[in-house]
Design a protein around this motif. Structure first.
Motif, PDB file in Angstrom:
ATOM      1  N   UNK A 146      39.645  30.426  24.233  1.00 42.20           N
ATOM      2  CA  UNK A 146      38.209  30.618  24.422  1.00 42.20           C
ATOM      3  C   UNK A 146      37.828  30.431  25.889  1.00 42.20           C
ATOM      4  N   UNK A 147      38.321  29.353  26.492  1.00 48.57           N
ATOM      5  CA  UNK A 147      38.006  29.074  27.896  1.00 48.57           C
ATOM      6  C   UNK A 147      38.564  30.162  28.816  1.00 48.57           C
ATOM      7  N   UNK A 148      39.777  30.626  28.540  1.00 54.03           N
ATOM      8  CA  UNK A 148      40.405  31.650  29.371  1.00 54.03           C
ATOM      9  C   UNK A 148      39.610  32.962  29.318  1.00 54.03           C
ATOM     10  N   UNK A 149      39.261  33.412  28.110  1.00 54.84           N
ATOM     11  CA  UNK A 149      38.513  34.658  27.962  1.00 54.84           C
ATOM     12  C   UNK A 149      37.153  34.563  28.643  1.00 54.84           C
ATOM     13  N   UNK A 150      36.523  33.405  28.521  1.00 54.60           N
ATOM     14  CA  UNK A 150      35.201  33.181  29.088  1.00 54.60           C
ATOM     15  C   UNK A 150      35.254  33.120  30.607  1.00 54.60           C
ATOM     16  N   UNK A 151      36.166  32.336  31.140  1.00 52.47           N
ATOM     17  CA  UNK A 151      36.220  32.114  32.588  1.00 52.47           C
ATOM     18  C   UNK A 151      36.582  33.384  33.349  1.00 52.47           C
ATOM     19  N   UNK A 152      37.387  34.239  32.750  1.00 50.55           N
ATOM     20  CA  UNK A 152      37.817  35.453  33.450  1.00 50.55           C
ATOM     21  C   UNK A 152      37.094  36.711  32.970  1.00 50.55           C
ATOM     22  N   UNK A 153      36.122  36.551  32.088  1.00 49.63           N
ATOM     23  CA  UNK A 153      35.324  37.697  31.650  1.00 49.63           C
ATOM     24  C   UNK A 153      36.151  38.804  31.049  1.00 49.63           C
ATOM     25  N   UNK A 154      37.152  38.449  30.263  1.00 52.12           N
ATOM     26  CA  UNK A 154      38.147  39.425  29.804  1.00 52.12           C
ATOM     27  C   UNK A 154      37.508  40.618  29.091  1.00 52.12           C
ATOM     28  N   UNK A 155      36.476  40.367  28.246  1.00 51.13           N
ATOM     29  CA  UNK A 155      35.792  41.496  27.587  1.00 51.13           C
ATOM     30  C   UNK A 155      34.303  41.503  27.952  1.00 51.13           C
ATOM     31  N   UNK A 156      33.986  41.033  29.142  1.00 51.48           N
ATOM     32  CA  UNK A 156      32.589  40.898  29.565  1.00 51.48           C
ATOM     33  C   UNK A 156      32.141  41.948  30.573  1.00 51.48           C
ATOM     34  N   UNK A 157      32.828  43.069  30.668  1.00 56.60           N
ATOM     35  CA  UNK A 157      32.457  44.068  31.681  1.00 56.60           C
ATOM     36  C   UNK A 157      31.005  44.503  31.540  1.00 56.60           C
ATOM     37  N   UNK A 158      30.548  44.780  30.317  1.00 58.66           N
ATOM     38  CA  UNK A 158      29.172  45.212  30.119  1.00 58.66           C
ATOM     39  C   UNK A 158      28.189  44.075  30.345  1.00 58.66           C
ATOM     40  N   UNK A 159      28.564  42.856  29.912  1.00 60.34           N
ATOM     41  CA  UNK A 159      27.676  41.710  30.098  1.00 60.34           C
ATOM     42  C   UNK A 159      27.476  41.435  31.583  1.00 60.34           C
ATOM     43  N   UNK A 160      28.549  41.530  32.366  1.00 61.61           N
ATOM     44  CA  UNK A 160      28.426  41.334  33.813  1.00 61.61           C
ATOM     45  C   UNK A 160      27.500  42.384  34.429  1.00 61.61           C
ATOM     46  N   UNK A 161      27.650  43.616  33.981  1.00 63.14           N
ATOM     47  CA  UNK A 161      26.811  44.689  34.525  1.00 63.14           C
ATOM     48  C   UNK A 161      25.345  44.465  34.164  1.00 63.14           C
ATOM     49  N   UNK A 162      25.079  44.098  32.909  1.00 59.28           N
ATOM     50  CA  UNK A 162      23.710  43.827  32.479  1.00 59.28           C
ATOM     51  C   UNK A 162      23.138  42.604  33.200  1.00 59.28           C
ATOM     52  N   UNK A 163      24.018  41.626  33.504  1.00 56.20           N
ATOM     53  CA  UNK A 163      23.583  40.412  34.182  1.00 56.20           C
ATOM     54  C   UNK A 163      23.124  40.635  35.609  1.00 56.20           C
ATOM     55  N   UNK A 164      23.437  41.779  36.181  1.00 51.41           N
ATOM     56  CA  UNK A 164      22.989  42.071  37.539  1.00 51.41           C
ATOM     57  C   UNK A 164      21.471  42.197  37.619  1.00 51.41           C
ATOM     58  N   UNK A 165      20.845  42.559  36.496  1.00 49.57           N
ATOM     59  CA  UNK A 165      19.395  42.767  36.500  1.00 49.57           C
ATOM     60  C   UNK A 165      18.671  41.967  35.419  1.00 49.57           C
ATOM     61  N   UNK A 166      19.419  41.225  34.577  1.00 53.46           N
ATOM     62  CA  UNK A 166      18.808  40.499  33.470  1.00 53.46           C
ATOM     63  C   UNK A 166      19.306  39.052  33.474  1.00 53.46           C
ATOM     64  N   UNK A 167      18.378  38.105  33.618  1.00 58.36           N
ATOM     65  CA  UNK A 167      18.759  36.695  33.700  1.00 58.36           C
ATOM     66  C   UNK A 167      19.371  36.170  32.406  1.00 58.36           C
ATOM     67  N   UNK A 168      18.978  36.741  31.268  1.00 59.09           N
ATOM     68  CA  UNK A 168      19.524  36.288  29.993  1.00 59.09           C
ATOM     69  C   UNK A 168      21.013  36.540  29.891  1.00 59.09           C
ATOM     70  N   UNK A 169      21.445  37.717  30.286  1.00 64.33           N
ATOM     71  CA  UNK A 169      22.878  38.031  30.265  1.00 64.33           C
ATOM     72  C   UNK A 169      23.613  37.235  31.330  1.00 64.33           C
ATOM     73  N   UNK A 170      22.994  37.088  32.487  1.00 59.85           N
ATOM     74  CA  UNK A 170      23.640  36.335  33.559  1.00 59.85           C
ATOM     75  C   UNK A 170      23.856  34.884  33.157  1.00 59.85           C
ATOM     76  N   UNK A 171      22.901  34.303  32.435  1.00 61.37           N
ATOM     77  CA  UNK A 171      22.998  32.909  32.024  1.00 61.37           C
ATOM     78  C   UNK A 171      24.097  32.690  30.988  1.00 61.37           C
TER      79      UNK A 171
END
Length: 210
Positions: A146-171
């Motif tokens: 869990x920590x590894x997937x979270x820390x390296x954003x293994x399946x978070x490509x879309x969440x990272x992109x959405x987080x560029x403009x949305x504080x909820x995703x960034x948080x």
């Protein structure tokens, strides 16, 4: 299974392949390539759904997208009535894939809508049971995975992109995030003990980063 789910790999990316096989359940971090074989980089034991009890259903096969349509959240580390931390210790990431269609074991041929999430489990009580069907339908992970997937954003490509403009995703993203350039968006559930198993419609849609 990826093709059946309309998930087409257009760039090299990491995909999580979960095998719900009855005699050994695993999650494999896999490099998916548009032109070439997919390569397994590492595998750990997990648990998926075990039908037969109230509110317990088999985790459906198919493609689960972490595309931001469901935000996900973090575990509070609280105990249930059985003194079990169902989502693991406080701060563990919970990936939410929304409502999915699975077999309803109570009625032959019937289906059921189940909420599928991927999360850690109680390290003191349930972690030793990883590797076999044990959950209500979610995918249970070892805490370290869990920590590894979270820390390296293994399946978070879309969440990272959405987080560029949305504080909820960034948080939602790890405060210690060191993202990989190969971040993907998908968990693909297969069953090597039932290779004929097919996903139920509706098929998944393409993600922002597919």
């Amino acid at each position: 299974m990826a093709e059946n789910g309309h998930f087409f790999v257009r760039r090299p990316q990491l995909v999580l392949v979960v095998d719900r096989a009855l005699k050994g359940q695993t999650l494999s971090v896999t490099l998916a390539q548009p032109d070439g074989d997919w390569v397994i980089l590492g595998t750990r034991s997990v648990s998926t759904g075990k039908p037969g009890r109230k509110e317990h259903f088999k985790t459906p096969v198919g493609v689960l997208l972490n595309d931001g349509s469901e935000l996900g959240y973090r575990a509070q580390g609280t105990y249930n009535e059985n003194h079990i931390r169902g989502l693991g210790v406080k701060g563990m990431r919970v990936w939410d894939f929304g409502w999915q269609t699975s077999d309803d074991w109570r009625t032959p041929g019937a289906t059921m809508q189940v909420r599928v999430e991927m999360h850690a489990t109680d390290p003191a009580v349930l972690a030793a049971r990883l590797g076999r069907a044990d959950s209500e339908g979610c995918i249970r992970l070892p805490e370290a995975v869990n920590r590894f997937l979270d820390r390296h954003g293994i399946i978070d490509a879309d969440i990272e992109k959405l987080g560029e403009t949305d504080n909820g995703y960034r948080a939602l993203l790890s405060p210690y995030l060191t993202p990989t350039a190969l971040a993907g968006v998908a968990v693909i559930v297969v069953d090597t003990s039932e290779p004929w198993a097919k996903p139920y419609p509706p098929a998944t849609t393409l993600s922002l980063s597919g």
